[in-house]
Design a protein around this motif. Structure first.
Motif, short mmCIF file in Angstrom:
data_model
loop_
_atom_site.label_atom_id
_atom_site.label_comp_id
_atom_site.label_asym_id
_atom_site.label_seq_id
_atom_site.Cartn_x
_atom_site.Cartn_y
_atom_site.Cartn_z
N PHE A 203 0.90 -1.62 -0.05
CA PHE A 203 0.34 -0.03 -0.01
C PHE A 203 0.87 1.55 0.21
CE2 PHE A 203 -3.15 -3.26 1.43
CZ PHE A 203 -4.13 -2.47 1.45
N GLY A 204 0.62 2.13 -1.31
CA GLY A 204 1.08 3.16 -1.60
C GLY A 204 3.33 3.60 -2.63
N THR A 205 2.95 4.32 -3.36
CA THR A 205 3.23 4.74 -4.02
C THR A 205 4.27 5.45 -3.83
OG1 THR A 205 2.13 6.58 -4.79
CG2 THR A 205 1.74 4.60 -5.38
N GLY A 206 4.94 6.31 -2.49
CA GLY A 206 5.59 7.41 -2.35
C GLY A 206 7.45 6.67 -2.09
N VAL A 207 7.60 7.93 -1.60
CA VAL A 207 9.19 7.13 -1.34
C VAL A 207 9.50 6.13 -0.37
CG1 VAL A 207 11.64 8.58 -0.12
CG2 VAL A 207 9.69 9.91 -1.86
N GLN A 208 8.39 6.68 0.35
CA GLN A 208 9.15 4.99 1.72
C GLN A 208 8.48 3.87 1.43
OE1 GLN A 208 9.91 4.89 4.36
NE2 GLN A 208 10.92 6.45 5.29
N ALA A 209 7.17 4.16 -0.08
CA ALA A 209 7.10 2.48 -0.77
C ALA A 209 8.48 2.25 -1.04
CB ALA A 209 5.34 2.93 -1.68
N ARG A 210 8.89 3.26 -2.30
CA ARG A 210 9.54 2.42 -3.45
C ARG A 210 10.57 2.15 -1.93
NH1 ARG A 210 8.93 4.60 -8.28
NH2 ARG A 210 7.67 5.67 -8.74
N ALA A 211 11.67 2.44 -1.40
CA ALA A 211 12.36 2.14 -0.12
C ALA A 211 11.89 0.77 0.46
CB ALA A 211 13.02 3.53 0.52
N ALA B 60 -1.36 -12.63 0.23
CA ALA B 60 -0.19 -12.15 0.49
C ALA B 60 0.03 -12.57 1.60
CB ALA B 60 -0.80 -10.47 1.08
N ASP B 61 1.51 -12.63 1.67
CA ASP B 61 2.02 -13.37 2.58
C ASP B 61 2.76 -12.24 3.86
OD1 ASP B 61 1.68 -16.65 1.93
OD2 ASP B 61 3.51 -15.81 0.18
N LEU B 62 3.19 -11.15 2.97
CA LEU B 62 3.35 -9.63 3.28
C LEU B 62 2.43 -8.72 2.94
CD1 LEU B 62 5.44 -8.21 4.84
CD2 LEU B 62 7.39 -8.54 3.03
N VAL B 63 2.27 -8.01 3.78
CA VAL B 63 1.59 -6.90 3.81
C VAL B 63 2.44 -5.20 3.92
CG1 VAL B 63 -0.75 -5.38 3.82
CG2 VAL B 63 -0.74 -7.81 3.81
N LEU B 64 2.42 -4.29 3.49
CA LEU B 64 3.21 -3.53 3.62
C LEU B 64 2.63 -2.16 3.94
CD1 LEU B 64 6.73 -3.73 1.80
CD2 LEU B 64 6.06 -4.35 4.09
N CYS B 65 2.15 -1.41 4.78
CA CYS B 65 1.87 -0.05 4.56
C CYS B 65 2.54 0.89 4.82
CB CYS B 65 0.28 -0.13 5.25
SG CYS B 65 -0.82 -1.56 5.71
N CYS B 66 3.15 1.84 3.69
CA CYS B 66 3.59 2.55 3.72
C CYS B 66 2.58 4.17 3.54
CB CYS B 66 4.65 2.20 2.91
SG CYS B 66 5.29 0.95 2.91
N THR B 67 2.11 4.22 3.69
CA THR B 67 0.86 5.42 3.57
C THR B 67 0.70 6.54 4.09
OG1 THR B 67 -0.76 4.30 4.57
CG2 THR B 67 -0.49 3.44 2.59
N SER B 68 -0.47 7.49 4.12
CA SER B 68 -0.07 8.72 4.71
C SER B 68 -1.88 8.94 5.90
CB SER B 68 -0.33 10.27 4.44
OG SER B 68 -0.72 10.26 2.64
N ALA B 69 -2.64 7.36 4.87
CA ALA B 69 -3.96 6.99 5.62
C ALA B 69 -4.50 6.71 7.17
CB ALA B 69 -4.26 5.76 5.01
N SER B 70 -5.26 8.23 7.51
CA SER B 70 -5.40 8.38 8.82
C SER B 70 -6.71 7.30 9.24
CB SER B 70 -6.26 9.21 8.75
OG SER B 70 -7.18 10.06 8.08
N GLU B 71 -7.41 6.22 8.64
CA GLU B 71 -7.87 5.01 8.41
C GLU B 71 -7.55 3.70 7.97
OE1 GLU B 71 -11.00 5.56 9.79
OE2 GLU B 71 -11.24 7.66 10.15
#
Length: 327
Positions: A143-151, A200-211
């Motif tokens: 989840f996410g497409t920004g700097v942290q998601a890519r890193a 998914a075996d692994l879920v990465l949440c790298c967003t600015s979501a509040s919900e």
């Protein structure tokens, strides 16, 4: 925390050295960063004794201050985070890290702060995944497409080999672009929706979501979920259902109580109790295990000691290539 004796301090000129974004990226890999963080925790450092992140709200966003100290080093990171739209060409996160020699308290270096954060946050997640994920698992939902998601994609490859990555993002064009980047790296990738967590075996949440981003009932019993996008007690990326189902791992109890909205929110409704949480240090030093079935949830907020450990190690590493170095 790279606690070398003071006599080994390579900077004797009295002028703090500037360590640029390029130097941070070229001098330290994610494999290096994971090793430093793991060594620090295995060596007896207690994150509960770390400094406290403070924040100051301004008209355009936040100023964060993250101090930490050991016998050999002390330092602090000053980072600004824009909360609203930012001018074209300017990143959402900007900052510097100031590193001091511990015994003399003399400033020895200033590092580019956003680059340090882009190294530190994914490296902490990768360290958690190293100790939580099954070796035979490989499908990732990101989840996410920004700097942290890519890193994070780069970082997890230091400890884990993805077989496929499903990218979930609000901006479909950016999600497609990231999926193409992943494909170019030789990993199968596609743009998906939140329901991809069911495979998914692994879920990465790298967003600015509040919900919450997805239904926690969908997560497989063996899966690992890493939620690192928020350090706000009122925001969260995962729902109460997932928290209730999961073995929960945090960086420290005090930092989680202050900043981990993914856990603070269900705690307020009596759906989660802090005595259920294990720390990353517990896993590394082997004081606990998680043999019972259920997802593994790592909630990271980022801590000052992590920046200090990496900043001091980068400082020593870059000193080896400085003109006149005896190394």
């Amino acid at each position: 925390m790279s606690d070398q004796p003071n006599s080994s301090n390579p900077n004797s000129s009295g002028t703090p050295r500037w360590i640029s974004e390029d130097q941070v990226q070229e001098s330290f890999t994610f494999t290096d960063a994971v090793a430093v963080l793991e060594h620090t925790l295995a060596g007896g450092f207690d994150p509960e004794t770390d400094g406290v992140r403070t924040r100051h709200s301004g008209p355009s966003g936040l100023l964060l201050h993250m101090p930490s100290a050991s016998e050999a080093w002390c330092g602090t990171k000053l980072v600004t985070v824009r909360e609203n739209d930012h001018p074209a060409g300017l990143p959402a996160i900007q900052g510097v890290y100031v590193l001091f020699d511990g015994p003399s308290l003399r400033p020895v270096a200033t590092l580019e702060g956003a680059a340090l954060t882009a190294l530190r946050t994914p490296a902490v997640t990768a360290l958690a995944i190293k100790h939580l994920a099954r070796s035979d698992a490989g499908r990732v939902t990101l989840f996410g497409t920004g700097v942290q998601a890519r890193a994070h994609i780069q970082a997890i490859m230091a400890v884990y080999r993805p077989t496929a990555i499903d990218v979930v993002g609000r901006d479909k064009d950016r999600a497609k672009q990231l999926a193409h980047v992943i494909e170019d790296a030789g990993i199968q990738s596609s743009v998906s929706g939140p329901e991809a967590v069911a495979e998914a075996d692994l879920v990465l949440c790298c967003t600015s979501a509040s919900e919450p981003l997805f239904d926690g009932n969908l997560v497989q019993n063996h899966a690992v979920v890493a939620a690192i996008g928020s350090h706000d007690p009122a925001s969260r990326e995962v729902d109460t259902t997932l928290v209730q189902r999961s073995h929960v791992v945090i960086e420290s109890l005090e930092s989680a109580r202050r900043e981990a909205g993914d856990l603070v929110i269900p705690h307020k409704t009596d759906d989660f109790h802090w005595d259920r949480a294990l720390t990353l240090r517990d896993l590394i030093v082997g004081t606990t295990s998680m043999d019972a079935p259920g997802p593994r949830l790592f909630k990271g907020t980022g801590m000052p000691w992590q920046d200090l450990a990496l900043a001091s190690s980068i400082y020593l590493r870059t000193a080896e290539t400085e003109p006149g170095s005896e190394n």
